[in-house]
Scaffold this motif. Structure first.
Motif, PDB file in Angstrom:
ATOM      1  N   GLN A 147      33.920  23.441  21.383  1.00 52.43           N
ATOM      2  CA  GLN A 147      34.884  23.265  20.299  1.00 52.43           C
ATOM      3  C   GLN A 147      34.466  24.034  19.041  1.00 52.43           C
ATOM      4  OE1 GLN A 147      35.384  19.068  19.645  1.00 52.43           O
ATOM      5  NE2 GLN A 147      36.326  18.720  21.660  1.00 52.43           N
ATOM      6  N   GLY A 148      33.744  25.113  19.248  1.00 53.83           N
ATOM      7  CA  GLY A 148      33.300  25.913  18.115  1.00 53.83           C
ATOM      8  C   GLY A 148      33.596  27.384  18.300  1.00 53.83           C
ATOM      9  N   ARG A 149      32.706  28.200  17.735  1.00 56.10           N
ATOM     10  CA  ARG A 149      32.948  29.635  17.693  1.00 56.10           C
ATOM     11  C   ARG A 149      32.988  30.237  19.106  1.00 56.10           C
ATOM     12  NH1 ARG A 149      32.820  33.758  14.194  1.00 56.10           N
ATOM     13  NH2 ARG A 149      32.136  35.788  14.949  1.00 56.10           N
ATOM     14  N   ARG A 150      32.038  29.863  19.956  1.00 64.54           N
ATOM     15  CA  ARG A 150      32.008  30.453  21.298  1.00 64.54           C
ATOM     16  C   ARG A 150      33.243  30.074  22.102  1.00 64.54           C
ATOM     17  NH1 ARG A 150      30.847  28.886  26.333  1.00 64.54           N
ATOM     18  NH2 ARG A 150      29.986  30.461  27.767  1.00 64.54           N
ATOM     19  N   PHE A 208      30.338  13.077   3.520  1.00 64.81           N
ATOM     20  CA  PHE A 208      31.182  14.275   3.645  1.00 64.81           C
ATOM     21  C   PHE A 208      30.259  15.492   3.611  1.00 64.81           C
ATOM     22  CE2 PHE A 208      30.876  13.411  -0.884  1.00 64.81           C
ATOM     23  CZ  PHE A 208      30.597  14.641  -1.428  1.00 64.81           C
ATOM     24  N   GLY A 209      30.752  16.570   4.254  1.00 60.54           N
ATOM     25  CA  GLY A 209      29.944  17.785   4.315  1.00 60.54           C
ATOM     26  C   GLY A 209      30.593  18.869   5.171  1.00 60.54           C
ATOM     27  N   LEU A 210      29.787  19.778   5.624  1.00 58.03           N
ATOM     28  CA  LEU A 210      30.234  20.908   6.441  1.00 58.03           C
ATOM     29  C   LEU A 210      29.448  20.928   7.745  1.00 58.03           C
ATOM     30  CD1 LEU A 210      30.403  23.751   3.751  1.00 58.03           C
ATOM     31  CD2 LEU A 210      32.317  22.442   4.701  1.00 58.03           C
ATOM     32  N   GLU A 211      30.150  21.271   8.851  1.00 59.23           N
ATOM     33  CA  GLU A 211      29.517  21.437  10.158  1.00 59.23           C
ATOM     34  C   GLU A 211      29.898  22.789  10.743  1.00 59.23           C
ATOM     35  OE1 GLU A 211      29.094  16.854  11.893  1.00 59.23           O
ATOM     36  OE2 GLU A 211      30.414  18.333  12.868  1.00 59.23           O
ATOM     37  N   TYR A 212      28.902  23.385  11.364  1.00 58.26           N
ATOM     38  CA  TYR A 212      29.126  24.705  11.988  1.00 58.26           C
ATOM     39  C   TYR A 212      28.789  24.573  13.471  1.00 58.26           C
ATOM     40  CZ  TYR A 212      28.780  29.738  12.849  1.00 58.26           C
ATOM     41  OH  TYR A 212      28.949  31.009  13.339  1.00 58.26           O
ATOM     42  N   VAL A 249      25.980  22.597  19.805  1.00 59.86           N
ATOM     43  CA  VAL A 249      24.935  22.808  18.794  1.00 59.86           C
ATOM     44  C   VAL A 249      25.636  22.876  17.448  1.00 59.86           C
ATOM     45  CG1 VAL A 249      23.109  24.296  17.939  1.00 59.86           C
ATOM     46  CG2 VAL A 249      23.433  24.023  20.406  1.00 59.86           C
ATOM     47  N   ARG A 250      25.386  21.867  16.587  1.00 60.16           N
ATOM     48  CA  ARG A 250      26.077  21.784  15.307  1.00 60.16           C
ATOM     49  C   ARG A 250      25.054  21.790  14.161  1.00 60.16           C
ATOM     50  NH1 ARG A 250      31.602  18.311  15.359  1.00 60.16           N
ATOM     51  NH2 ARG A 250      32.406  19.061  17.362  1.00 60.16           N
ATOM     52  N   LEU A 251      25.262  22.674  13.238  1.00 59.03           N
ATOM     53  CA  LEU A 251      24.498  22.699  11.989  1.00 59.03           C
ATOM     54  C   LEU A 251      25.345  22.030  10.914  1.00 59.03           C
ATOM     55  CD1 LEU A 251      23.291  26.415  12.167  1.00 59.03           C
ATOM     56  CD2 LEU A 251      22.159  24.375  13.077  1.00 59.03           C
ATOM     57  N   LEU A 255      33.632  26.523  11.832  1.00 61.95           N
ATOM     58  CA  LEU A 255      33.219  25.774  10.640  1.00 61.95           C
ATOM     59  C   LEU A 255      34.183  24.625  10.403  1.00 61.95           C
ATOM     60  CD1 LEU A 255      31.157  25.732   8.315  1.00 61.95           C
ATOM     61  CD2 LEU A 255      32.805  27.099   6.977  1.00 61.95           C
ATOM     62  N   TYR A 256      33.623  23.398  10.269  1.00 61.20           N
ATOM     63  CA  TYR A 256      34.429  22.200  10.067  1.00 61.20           C
ATOM     64  C   TYR A 256      34.051  21.560   8.720  1.00 61.20           C
ATOM     65  CZ  TYR A 256      35.547  22.199  15.079  1.00 61.20           C
ATOM     66  OH  TYR A 256      35.993  22.503  16.332  1.00 61.20           O
ATOM     67  N   ALA A 257      35.021  20.913   8.105  1.00 58.75           N
ATOM     68  CA  ALA A 257      34.768  20.000   6.979  1.00 58.75           C
ATOM     69  C   ALA A 257      34.799  18.583   7.520  1.00 58.75           C
ATOM     70  CB  ALA A 257      35.805  20.185   5.889  1.00 58.75           C
TER      71      ALA A 257
END
Length: 450
Positions: A138-141, A129-133, A297-299, A109-111
């Motif tokens: 460069q993420g959870r996996r 501005f927001g949030l990215e998952y 894959v970013r939400l 999770l990124y800001a």
């Protein structure tokens, strides 16, 4: 006619008298046989004095015992540290691996945010501005993948460290057994030298009297010199380690029965550091490069404001998928996995062969020890018969004094061989224990009841 009869009667009487004289002369011993009998009372006390003392020594506890006496080491207990370190590592293993498993990977999770200002008139500024998952790159996996690689490397290093310390522990145990052997041999050779010394003196006296050859004396001199040299050598060695506290086991070691080979092999394979290392090496296949490593894959959820618009909210997904596949990577991973499985099976077979070899060696050492004990019983029976002949001499049998001397010396040699054979069996049992790594003695061997 009467004269002839009287002459025949006289000749017959003379023949009978001559035959009687010859018979009486034949019953008397010759001078050469009578002379040793006359000298026997002078030699008998000297011959019986040493032989009788040796017969008495054969019933002493020092010679009849076939048990290893308690041996005290002069080494510091701090020198025997490998066993404590291995035990500490084993105790910390589960907690260490649990700590590794407790590390939480990055959630992905990124800001996010950005802002800029236009230099043109009437445009103003903009921001977002927001949030990215992020699920992959460069993420959870990826974070979980890096953490799993770190855990794998840490486990591999731990198993390597444990394997190295187990080898040093085995070396320490074998050195301790060897030091016990040295201390025991120092005592036994000292006793043997003291027992051979009077026998050598008697052989020299017999050589001077012409009763033995120089070769007979040389044989006893060799045994005396060997005992003296060995006694000085082993007596001058210093202790490095504390001896293992297994006195009862050593003195009953000929009765040890190993557990079934299949059970020993199963325990050895499950606890083998080499097999564990191969399993950890096989897990590295999961970290070969993959197309998923570059997939993104970013939400996201954002609040935006453009130059010519007011603020607004937006949500969506950003996807980046590389073009390609993992066919070659999967083939390489499967090939490596097969190699590691074959290596594990090879190591398991090698463990079975090593256990079979050591088990046969243990039984052979036990068999050698029983043969020495049987020879000891035979020599003791011969010595007892020789001692009996000292008190009940029989003219048709040779003198028993030399038999008593030679058999007593052989009994001292047999005692040394039997006691050192116990340590030979202990040495092989120590090597088997290093392979099986039993949690308790019952997992390795059994002892019949007393």
């Amino acid at each position: 006619m009467g004269g002839i009869r009287q002459q025949v009667f006289r000749r017959a009487a003379l023949a009978v008298a001559a035959a009687a004289a010859l018979a009486a002369h034949a019953q008397q011993p010759p001078p050469q046989a009578r002379q040793p009998q006359a000298q026997a009372p002078q030699q008998q006390p000297m011959r019986l004095r040493l032989a009788n003392s040796l017969c008495t020594s054969m019933t002493s506890q020092a010679l009849t015992s076939q048990l290893v006496p308690p041996l005290s080491s002069t080494a510091s207990p701090a020198n025997s540290s490998q066993g404590a370190l291995v035990q500490r590592l084993e105790q910390q293993r589960d907690s260490y691996f649990s700590s590794l498993d407790g590390i939480v990977p990055f959630s992905g999770l990124y800001a996010t945010g950005a802002a800029d200002q236009s230099f043109a008139d009437n445009y103003g500024g903009r921001y977002t501005f927001g949030l990215e998952y992020e699920l992959f790159d460069q993420g959870r996996r990826e974070a979980r993948r890096q953490l799993d690689r770190l855990k794998l490397e840490s486990r591999t290093q731990y198993v390597q460290l444990l394997r190295d310390m187990e080898q040093r522990h085995l070396q320490e145990n074998l050195l301790a057994v060897e030091q016990m052997r040295n201390k025991l041999l120092a005592t036994l050779y000292q006793r043997e030298a003291a027992a051979i010394r009077p026998v050598l003196e008697r052989r020299k006296q017999e050589l001077a009297a012409g009763r033995v050859t120089r070769a007979d004396v040389a044989e006893v001199e060799y045994k005396a010199e060997r005992a003296a040299l060995r006694s000085r050598h082993y007596g001058g060695l210093s202790d490095v380690l504390v001896y293992p506290q297994s006195q009862d086991l050593i003195n009953r070691i000929e009765d040890i029965q190993l557990q079934p080979t299949a059970d020993l092999l199963e325990r050895a394979a499950s606890r083998s550091a080499d097999i564990q290392m191969q399993a950890l090496q096989a897990e590295r296949n999961a970290f070969l490069p993959s197309v998923k490593d570059n997939t993104s894959v970013r939400l996201y959820v954002e609040r935006n404001k453009d130059f010519d618009r007011g603020p607004y909210h937006v949500a969506g997904v950003r996807v980046r998928i590389p073009l390609g596949n993992d066919n070659v990577r999967d083939a390489v991973a499967e090939s490596q996995a097969g190699l590691f499985r074959d290596q594990q099976e090879s190591q398991r077979v090698a463990l079975g062969q090593k256990l079979a070899l050591l088990s046969e060696r243990l039984r052979l050492k036990q068999n050698d020890m029983r043969l020495l004990q049987a020879e000891n019983r035979m020599i003791r029976q011969k010595a007892e018969l020789a001692c009996y002949r000292l008190d009940h001499p029989i003219s048709t049998l040779p003198d028993a004094d030399r038999d008593v001397e030679e058999l007593t010396v052989r009994l001292y040699e047999l005692q040394r061989e039997i006691l050192t054979a116990r340590l030979d069996v202990l040495e092989v049992l120590t090597q088997i224990s290093a392979v099986v790594k039993p949690r308790e003695p019952g997992e390795l061997y059994s002892l019949p009841g007393r």
